[in-house]
Motif scaffolding. Structure first.
Motif, PDB file in Angstrom:
ATOM      1  N   MET A   1      38.788 -40.448 128.257  1.00 51.33           N
ATOM      2  CA  MET A   1      39.706 -39.295 128.224  1.00 51.33           C
ATOM      3  C   MET A   1      40.108 -39.031 126.773  1.00 51.33           C
ATOM      4  O   MET A   1      40.465 -39.953 126.049  1.00 51.33           O
ATOM      5  CB  MET A   1      40.951 -39.572 129.067  1.00 51.33           C
ATOM      6  CG  MET A   1      41.896 -38.379 129.173  1.00 51.33           C
ATOM      7  SD  MET A   1      43.324 -38.706 130.243  1.00 51.33           S
ATOM      8  CE  MET A   1      42.527 -38.676 131.845  1.00 51.33           C
ATOM      9  N   SER A   2      40.038 -37.794 126.331  1.00 47.78           N
ATOM     10  CA  SER A   2      40.314 -37.448 124.940  1.00 47.78           C
ATOM     11  C   SER A   2      41.809 -37.467 124.640  1.00 47.78           C
ATOM     12  O   SER A   2      42.644 -37.426 125.554  1.00 47.78           O
ATOM     13  CB  SER A   2      39.765 -36.056 124.630  1.00 47.78           C
ATOM     14  OG  SER A   2      40.511 -35.068 125.313  1.00 47.78           O
TER      15      SER A   2
ATOM     16  N   HIS B   1      43.433 -35.047 123.406  1.00 50.84           N
ATOM     17  CA  HIS B   1      43.968 -33.759 123.851  1.00 50.84           C
ATOM     18  C   HIS B   1      44.288 -33.779 125.340  1.00 50.84           C
ATOM     19  O   HIS B   1      45.364 -33.313 125.761  1.00 50.84           O
ATOM     20  CB  HIS B   1      42.981 -32.641 123.540  1.00 50.84           C
ATOM     21  CG  HIS B   1      43.433 -31.288 124.007  1.00 50.84           C
ATOM     22  ND1 HIS B   1      44.361 -30.533 123.322  1.00 50.84           N
ATOM     23  CD2 HIS B   1      43.128 -30.579 125.124  1.00 50.84           C
ATOM     24  CE1 HIS B   1      44.587 -29.409 123.978  1.00 50.84           C
ATOM     25  NE2 HIS B   1      43.852 -29.408 125.073  1.00 50.84           N
ATOM     26  N   SER B   2      43.383 -34.306 126.158  1.00 46.26           N
ATOM     27  CA  SER B   2      43.610 -34.289 127.602  1.00 46.26           C
ATOM     28  C   SER B   2      44.741 -35.228 127.994  1.00 46.26           C
ATOM     29  O   SER B   2      45.543 -34.907 128.883  1.00 46.26           O
ATOM     30  CB  SER B   2      42.323 -34.653 128.349  1.00 46.26           C
ATOM     31  OG  SER B   2      41.851 -35.923 127.942  1.00 46.26           O
ATOM     32  N   MET B   3      44.823 -36.399 127.348  1.00 44.14           N
ATOM     33  CA  MET B   3      45.941 -37.304 127.637  1.00 44.14           C
ATOM     34  C   MET B   3      47.266 -36.667 127.242  1.00 44.14           C
ATOM     35  O   MET B   3      48.263 -36.763 127.977  1.00 44.14           O
ATOM     36  CB  MET B   3      45.756 -38.623 126.885  1.00 44.14           C
ATOM     37  CG  MET B   3      44.814 -39.598 127.524  1.00 44.14           C
ATOM     38  SD  MET B   3      44.906 -41.236 126.740  1.00 44.14           S
ATOM     39  CE  MET B   3      44.126 -40.905 125.169  1.00 44.14           C
ATOM     40  N   TRP B   4      47.276 -36.030 126.075  1.00 46.03           N
ATOM     41  CA  TRP B   4      48.498 -35.397 125.594  1.00 46.03           C
ATOM     42  C   TRP B   4      48.944 -34.291 126.546  1.00 46.03           C
ATOM     43  O   TRP B   4      50.129 -34.188 126.885  1.00 46.03           O
ATOM     44  CB  TRP B   4      48.272 -34.838 124.188  1.00 46.03           C
ATOM     45  CG  TRP B   4      49.535 -34.404 123.511  1.00 46.03           C
ATOM     46  CD1 TRP B   4      49.965 -33.130 123.314  1.00 46.03           C
ATOM     47  CD2 TRP B   4      50.538 -35.257 122.953  1.00 46.03           C
ATOM     48  NE1 TRP B   4      51.173 -33.136 122.669  1.00 46.03           N
ATOM     49  CE2 TRP B   4      51.546 -34.419 122.431  1.00 46.03           C
ATOM     50  CE3 TRP B   4      50.673 -36.639 122.838  1.00 46.03           C
ATOM     51  CZ2 TRP B   4      52.681 -34.924 121.818  1.00 46.03           C
ATOM     52  CZ3 TRP B   4      51.806 -37.141 122.226  1.00 46.03           C
ATOM     53  CH2 TRP B   4      52.797 -36.290 121.730  1.00 46.03           C
ATOM     54  N   ALA B   5      48.004 -33.496 127.003  1.00 43.75           N
ATOM     55  CA  ALA B   5      48.320 -32.390 127.913  1.00 43.75           C
ATOM     56  C   ALA B   5      48.845 -32.914 129.253  1.00 43.75           C
ATOM     57  O   ALA B   5      49.720 -32.305 129.871  1.00 43.75           O
ATOM     58  CB  ALA B   5      47.085 -31.524 128.136  1.00 43.75           C
ATOM     59  N   GLU B   6      48.331 -34.051 129.677  1.00 41.63           N
ATOM     60  CA  GLU B   6      48.745 -34.627 130.950  1.00 41.63           C
ATOM     61  C   GLU B   6      50.175 -35.156 130.882  1.00 41.63           C
ATOM     62  O   GLU B   6      50.954 -35.026 131.828  1.00 41.63           O
ATOM     63  CB  GLU B   6      47.784 -35.758 131.312  1.00 41.63           C
ATOM     64  CG  GLU B   6      47.965 -36.322 132.697  1.00 41.63           C
ATOM     65  CD  GLU B   6      46.905 -37.352 133.021  1.00 41.63           C
ATOM     66  OE1 GLU B   6      47.164 -38.562 132.835  1.00 41.63           O
ATOM     67  OE2 GLU B   6      45.809 -36.953 133.439  1.00 41.63           O
TER      68      GLU B   6
ATOM     69  N   GLN C   1      46.545 -45.022 132.803  1.00 40.03           N
ATOM     70  CA  GLN C   1      45.673 -45.062 131.631  1.00 40.03           C
ATOM     71  C   GLN C   1      45.082 -46.461 131.437  1.00 40.03           C
ATOM     72  O   GLN C   1      43.907 -46.604 131.090  1.00 40.03           O
ATOM     73  CB  GLN C   1      46.446 -44.641 130.377  1.00 40.03           C
ATOM     74  CG  GLN C   1      46.950 -43.214 130.388  1.00 40.03           C
ATOM     75  CD  GLN C   1      45.837 -42.199 130.567  1.00 40.03           C
ATOM     76  OE1 GLN C   1      44.753 -42.335 129.996  1.00 40.03           O
ATOM     77  NE2 GLN C   1      46.094 -41.183 131.368  1.00 40.03           N
TER      78      GLN C   1
ATOM     79  N   GLU D   1      47.453 -30.887 115.729  1.00 40.51           N
ATOM     80  CA  GLU D   1      46.499 -31.706 116.475  1.00 40.51           C
ATOM     81  C   GLU D   1      45.474 -32.376 115.563  1.00 40.51           C
ATOM     82  O   GLU D   1      45.099 -33.523 115.801  1.00 40.51           O
ATOM     83  CB  GLU D   1      45.784 -30.872 117.538  1.00 40.51           C
ATOM     84  CG  GLU D   1      44.873 -31.718 118.416  1.00 40.51           C
ATOM     85  CD  GLU D   1      44.398 -31.007 119.665  1.00 40.51           C
ATOM     86  OE1 GLU D   1      43.373 -31.437 120.214  1.00 40.51           O
ATOM     87  OE2 GLU D   1      45.040 -30.032 120.092  1.00 40.51           O
TER      88      GLU D   1
END
Length: 405
Positions: free
Chosen positions: A1-2, A4-9, A41, A385
């Protein structure tokens, strides 16, 4: 998981629709959601997950019982209406850095841990870094059991309601004895990197800092019928003390802030009988901090006496200057210095961190990621970012240099 995707989640968890800030307070629903995210995670990466006796969360690659482990991470809780980056950036970056290490094919020679320390901000119970303080023995069990939130709920009651055992809390020397190095990545809470044009920095030290409670006690009375000359109004003494704090800090090159206040009876048409204000003060060295706080208290007592008000001052918490481990700090500089395009300045900070609490027990160091506005503890807190991604790469470089050699 990138990243960006972790941050968005994680981004929506505990966010106030009214302020846009975060209310991730210890042992609340938002805190539980953050903790669930951390566990997900860890398990998604096949890491061994555990919660220690003080409620701190750990994820392990390798067996920590082997000792000399390298640990990274930070915290997920927030100040009232705080920003998204303070704390969570270090935790998200830790998982992302591990992913990058695996992508590089790096082979660990030391156990690697990721941690989420509980109740770092102290927003609910008024004491910062509760999880790490308990673990390091910097907060006694008796002191912890006396911590109470604004609704009168004690820390043990809050922990028990969240499904944790408050009777188990206390020092954890065995766990700390397994750690050979702790590196915390954090958004910079200031503009030093922005002003120097650098993306990443290394911490040199944390300024000494503390919290003091000022209780101004006067006499409650009617706001419309009490002559000004007959009043014992504690609000006047408090207001004058706030201004005195600013003057003392400016003279000394330090900082002093009255950021929290309690008023009783807190009525529009009533002169208060009690004004309680909390002072946060920090300076580059102990002597300067002592001068500032002494000056503020002296002024407060003079103002209180002039208005017929009683004053009580109590120091609620204090952290002396923290010099991060010089050998570890130099090793981080050496590792990151191998990239000739990445200039990594060393800078001090006035903000407290879990790394500072642990520094007396294990070698610790910190990495800072540029904050273009310098704003923190506010919804306006921000890091670009690409700077965050640079922070992940820098952390991965550090972990590889420490744990893969």
């Amino acid at each position: 998981m990138s990243f960006h995707s972790m941050w968005a989640e994680l981004l929506p968890v505990g966010r106030s629709s009214a302020s846009g800030g975060y209310r991730r307070y210890a042992w609340t629903g938002a805190d539980a959601d953050c903790r669930a995210w951390f566990r997900q995670q860890a398990e998604a990466r096949g890491l061994a997950y555990e919660v220690d006796r003080n409620g701190n969360q750990w994820a392990w690659l390798g067996d920590p019982a082997e000792g000399d482990a390298v640990v990274t991470g930070s915290h997920l809780d927030s100040v009232p209406d705080g920003g998204a980056f303070d704390g969570p950036l270090g935790v998200v970056s830790a998982f992302a850095a591990l992913d990058e290490l695996r992508g590089r094919g790096a082979r660990l020679t030391r156990p690697l841990g990721i941690v989420n320390f509980g109740d770092e901000e102290g927003a609910r119970f008024g004491l910062a870094c509760v999880g790490s303080r308990l673990t390091a023995g910097a907060l006694t069990v008796e002191q912890a059991h006396r911590l109470t939130d604004g609704d009168g709920i004690t820390l043990p009651q809050a922990m028990e309601a969240a499904g944790y055992d408050p009777d188990a809390i206390g020092p954890d020397p065995e766990r700390l004895g397994r750690i050979g190095a702790f590196v915390e990545l954090h958004v910079e809470q200031g503009r030093a990197l922005d002003l120097s044009g650098d993306r990443i920095g290394i911490a040199s030290a944390i300024w000494p800092h503390g919290r003091w409670r000022f209780d101004f006690r006067g006499e409650a009375n009617h706001a419309g019928t009490t002559r000004l000359a007959d009043r014992r109004d504690p609000m006047l003494s408090y207001a004058e003390t706030v201004l005195a704090a600013r003057r003392e800090a400016e003279l000394a090159g330090a900082v002093a802030t009255f950021g929290k206040i309690g008023v009783e009876p807190n009525g529009v048409n009533a002169i208060p009988f009690l004004v309680r204000g909390w002072l946060d003060s920090r300076a580059a060295d102990q002597a300067t901090l002592d001068t500032v706080v002494t000056g503020i208290e002296k002024a407060a007592r003079e103002y209180a006496a002039a208005h017929g008000v009683d004053l009580g001052v109590e120091r609620e918490s204090f952290t002396p200057v923290v010099e991060f481990d010089h050998a570890l700090r130099d090793e981080l500089a050496r590792i990151l210095g191998t990239d000739t395009e990445l200039r990594v300045p060393v800078l001090g900070t006035g903000a407290g961190h879990d790394a500072g609490i642990l520094s007396g027990r294990v070698p610790t160091a910190m990495l800072f990621v540029r904050n273009p506005t310098g704003v923190s503890h506010s919804p306006a807190e921000y890091a670009a970012e690409d700077d965050c991604v640079a922070g992940v790469s820098a952390l991965a470089d550090v972990l590889e240099g420490l744990a893969c050699t």
